[in-house]
Design a protein around this motif. Sequence first.
Motif, PDB file in Angstrom:
ATOM      1  N   MET A  40      38.762  36.652  45.188  1.00  0.00           N
ATOM      2  CA  MET A  40      37.711  36.026  44.275  1.00  0.00           C
ATOM      3  C   MET A  40      37.867  35.964  43.012  1.00  0.00           C
ATOM      4  N   ARG A  41      38.646  35.109  42.296  1.00  0.00           N
ATOM      5  CA  ARG A  41      39.123  35.088  40.998  1.00  0.00           C
ATOM      6  C   ARG A  41      38.413  34.004  40.218  1.00  0.00           C
ATOM      7  N   SER A  42      37.549  33.159  40.770  1.00  0.00           N
ATOM      8  CA  SER A  42      36.994  32.392  39.978  1.00  0.00           C
ATOM      9  C   SER A  42      35.968  32.666  38.934  1.00  0.00           C
ATOM     10  N   HIS A  43      36.472  32.788  37.764  1.00  0.00           N
ATOM     11  CA  HIS A  43      35.282  33.291  36.953  1.00  0.00           C
ATOM     12  C   HIS A  43      33.589  32.769  36.984  1.00  0.00           C
ATOM     13  N   PHE A  44      33.696  31.284  37.206  1.00  0.00           N
ATOM     14  CA  PHE A  44      32.326  30.807  37.493  1.00  0.00           C
ATOM     15  C   PHE A  44      31.600  31.471  38.540  1.00  0.00           C
ATOM     16  N   LEU A  45      32.425  31.300  39.696  1.00  0.00           N
ATOM     17  CA  LEU A  45      31.782  32.060  40.680  1.00  0.00           C
ATOM     18  C   LEU A  45      31.139  33.428  40.589  1.00  0.00           C
ATOM     19  N   LEU A  46      32.012  34.351  40.012  1.00  0.00           N
ATOM     20  CA  LEU A  46      31.587  35.718  39.760  1.00  0.00           C
ATOM     21  C   LEU A  46      30.488  35.546  38.456  1.00  0.00           C
ATOM     22  N   LEU A  47      30.434  34.477  37.614  1.00  0.00           N
ATOM     23  CA  LEU A  47      29.538  34.495  36.733  1.00  0.00           C
ATOM     24  C   LEU A  47      27.928  34.023  37.429  1.00  0.00           C
ATOM     25  N   THR A  48      28.347  33.227  38.207  1.00  0.00           N
ATOM     26  CA  THR A  48      27.077  32.774  39.145  1.00  0.00           C
ATOM     27  C   THR A  48      26.439  33.937  39.989  1.00  0.00           C
ATOM     28  N   LEU A  49      27.354  34.510  40.629  1.00  0.00           N
ATOM     29  CA  LEU A  49      26.983  35.582  41.638  1.00  0.00           C
ATOM     30  C   LEU A  49      26.416  36.735  40.396  1.00  0.00           C
TER      31      LEU A  49
END
Lengths: 130, 57
Positions: free
Chosen positions: B1-10
């Motif tokens: 899981m390296r997507s910054h946007f996905l981590l930000l959303t989570l």
Amino acid sequence: MRAKAVEETQAGSLVLLCLAAWAIPGLGHLWQGRRAKGLIFLVVLPLMFAIGLAIQGRLFPFELSDPLVGLAAIADLGIGLPYFIANALGAGAGDVRAVTYEYGNAFVMTAGLLNLLVVIDAYDIALGRK
Amino acid sequence: MRSHFLLLTLFAFFVSLVFALLAKDTPGEQMRFGGMMFVGFLGAAVVLGWLMYPFPF
């Protein structure tokens, strides 16, 4: 005399409640019959902490010589029992070269700080403020 | 899981959920407050991201 004993018992159970709420996220709410909230906290906060560690977040050491590291360590400790389990399992070494290192730290520290807010909420419920 | 946007959303989802449960008592209020906070997190991230875009570092 009796009123003082009752007050001491109440204070003792409040301390116990806060300790339990800190050690296991959501337990303070479950204890007081707030099942839905308690279960959500029980799942979400340890999950957030675990995700933080999985993406290379670090459990900071208690270094008083570096105040920011010390404060980060206190935030990490806020999650309670999962902190000690992660430490015992050797998790939380962190890899500063990882792209997700800072995100991992944000997840781990925020999970701990949110759990401290949850403890305060459980305390407020016990006092009848909510 | 390296997507910054996905981590930000989570991250925004978790924080909004906990704050909504702490700040509001009824499910309707919690949904409204949590939803607004979640959208606010994402919106602020996108706006700040674009504001920082011209910076060289």
